[in-house]
Design an enzyme around this catalytic site. Structure first.
Site, short mmCIF file in Angstrom:
data_model
loop_
_atom_site.label_atom_id
_atom_site.label_comp_id
_atom_site.label_asym_id
_atom_site.label_seq_id
_atom_site.Cartn_x
_atom_site.Cartn_y
_atom_site.Cartn_z
N HIS A 100 -25.63 -23.93 12.77
CA HIS A 100 -25.65 -22.77 13.31
C HIS A 100 -24.57 -22.50 14.62
O HIS A 100 -24.08 -23.51 15.32
CB HIS A 100 -26.65 -22.45 14.22
CG HIS A 100 -28.14 -22.53 13.40
ND1 HIS A 100 -28.78 -23.45 13.51
CD2 HIS A 100 -28.84 -21.33 12.71
CE1 HIS A 100 -29.82 -23.40 12.45
NE2 HIS A 100 -29.85 -21.93 12.50
N ASP A 103 -25.39 -24.06 17.80
CA ASP A 103 -25.85 -25.32 17.93
C ASP A 103 -24.47 -26.21 18.54
O ASP A 103 -24.63 -27.12 19.18
CB ASP A 103 -25.95 -25.97 16.25
CG ASP A 103 -27.16 -25.41 15.64
OD1 ASP A 103 -27.74 -24.92 16.57
OD2 ASP A 103 -27.07 -25.65 14.66
C1 XLS Z 1 -36.18 -22.14 10.22
C2 XLS Z 1 -35.22 -22.74 9.18
C3 XLS Z 1 -33.96 -22.68 9.79
C4 XLS Z 1 -32.79 -22.46 8.87
C5 XLS Z 1 -31.46 -22.23 9.45
O1 XLS Z 1 -37.35 -22.26 9.82
O2 XLS Z 1 -35.58 -23.56 8.64
O3 XLS Z 1 -33.70 -23.78 10.28
O4 XLS Z 1 -32.74 -23.65 7.95
O5 XLS Z 1 -31.31 -21.06 10.27
#
Ligand code: XLS
Ligand code: NI
Ligand code: NI
Length: 437
Positions: A100, A103
């Site tokens: 993200h 991140d």
């Molecule tokens: C949350 C999601 C998230 C996505 C990316 O439950 O799995 O981690 O994979 O935003």
């Protein structure tokens, strides 16, 4: 500078090995159904869980040290995280990462400054990618953590917030393109609702589609040729999430003309939260030509939330790999959207967790290949529908039968035979004997 001191490069040693820091099943060079394991299993590291998350939960603070020797929250820390991430992936032989925007840099109060930081860190990441050959699987914008997104992003009631979502998507797409990412992902975040007393569902869904359309138009205009993904999830954080499951998401994409550009990223734990098996959502995606990528993890059948555990249930990974093999492989990869349990807080635990996950998928691959090569399950399945191969059945399939004709056929027959045993228990015993035999 080495960050994970004392952790060697992880090697395949075979199922008899008792060494914790070794693969027992993942043997990258082993050829399975004509292809080496590493090609069947393009693994990816999830930046957020592995490099950022410290085990913070509703009841207590972080317990894992993810400072990697830097002052937390500064750009120096962002760079240390890049160093840690690449060393980690290299030691495990992982070829991809997913991220993200927030991140990889600490978010600033002003979006212009956040974007400047993203430019800086992506230069640094790009350098590391060149040095190591590690690639980007997908990027995404975090449109759920910042308080402005409390009512969603594309689905927000505030047009200003919608613009900030658009700005983040634009920048995250720029960075994903710059890093050569294979795909760009939308996970629904807070796109959903708590109560219909304050929510215009139709309006919100149309607006989400508008945001996605703009993303596709912009992405293509800058030369991003990869797939866009939706990652379905039925609930959490919202009581009801719009991208409930694979079938719902496919319907949404088709309704708004997004199905040519989007595929699905299926997460095991999200499928089970929706009341499906992981295999079910993989099948629904694959049969619609929309299986793009996988968020590899598993849930806990006793808990009603997204526990994001590393996959260890080999029945599940086997049926996952069965679907993937049948679909001819993934264009995406296997991203470990998984976290160690809070008490597993050491750096070594990060490696042990990935070894578990990679080995479990490798086992799944081996067993799925056995099921397919054995052929009994597929043969049974084909024969189950044999009544459509000839006669009246064939006429139905060819679209040449009318309702009246079928009614006349039934009249003449008087009573059909029972349709034949499903032989579920027999099939399950085949799977068991192939797995444990
Ligand atoms: C949350 C999601 C998230 C996505 C990316 O439950 O799995 O981690 O994979 O935003
Ligand atoms: Ni999840
Ligand atoms: Ni996910």
């Amino acid at each position: 500078m080495e960050i994970f001191k004392g952790i060697p490069e992880i090697k395949y040693e075979g199922s008899q090995s008792k060494k914790p820091l070794a693969f027992k099943y993942y043997n990258p060079d082993k050829v399975v159904m004509g292809k080496p394991m590493r090609e069947h299993l393009p693994f990816a590291m999830a930046w957020w869980h592995n490099i950022c998350a410290t085990g913070v939960d509703m009841f207590g603070p972080g317990v894992a040290d993810k400072s990697f020797g830097a002052v937390e929250g500064a750009m120096e820390h962002a760079k240390a995280k890049v160093d840690a991430g690449f060393e980690f992936m290299q030691k495990l032989g992982i070829g991809y990462f997913c991220f993200h925007d927030v991140d990889i840099v600490p978010e600033a109060d002003d979006i212009k400054e956040t974007n400047r930081r993203l430019d800086e860190i992506s230069d640094y990441i790009l350098e590391k990618m060149k040095q190591t050959g590690i690639k980007c699987l997908w990027g995404t914008a975090n449109m759920f953590s910042n308080p402005r997104f409390m009512n969603g992003a594309g689905s927000s009631n505030s047009a200003d917030v919608f613009c900030f979502a658009a700005a983040q998507v634009k920048k995250a797409l720029d960075i994903t393109k710059k890093l050569g990412g294979k795909a760009f992902l939308f996970w629904g975040g807070r796109e959903g609702y708590e109560t219909l007393l304050n929510t215009d569902v139709k309006f919100e869904q149309e607006n989400i589609a508008r945001l996605m359309k703009m993303a596709v138009t912009y992405g293509r205009s800058i030369g991003f040729t990869g797939d866009f993904y939706i990652e379905p999830k039925p609930k959490e954080p919202m009581k009801h999430q719009y991208d409930y499951d694979a079938a719902t998401s496919i319907g949404f994409l088709r309704q708004y003309g997004l199905d040519q550009d989007f595929k699905l990223n299926i997460e095991a734990n999200h499928a089970t939260l929706a009341g499906h098996t992981f295999q079910h959502d993989l099948r629904i995606s694959a049969m619609n030509g929309m299986l793009g990528s996988i968020d590899a993890n598993q849930g806990d059948y006793l808990l009603g939330w997204d526990t994001d555990e590393f996959p260890f249930n080999v029945y599940e990974t086997t049926m996952c790999m069965y679907e993937v093999l049948k679909a001819g492989g993934l264009t995406g990869g296997f991203n470990f959207d998984a976290k160690t349990r809070r008490p597993s807080y050491t750096h070594e635990d990060m490696f042990l967790a990935y070894i578990l996950g990679m080995d479990s998928l490798a086992q799944g691959l081996l067993y799925a290949a056995k099921i397919i090569e054995d052929g009994r399950v597929d043969k049974f399945l084909a024969e189950r529908y044999a009544s459509y191969n000839t006669g009246i059945g064939k006429k139905i399939i060819d679209g040449k039968a009318t309702l009246e004709e079928l009614a006349a056929y039934a009249d003449e027959l008087g009573k059909p035979e029972l349709p034949g045993s499903g032989r579920q228990e027999y099939l399950e015993s085949i799977v068991n004997s192939l797995m444990f035999g």
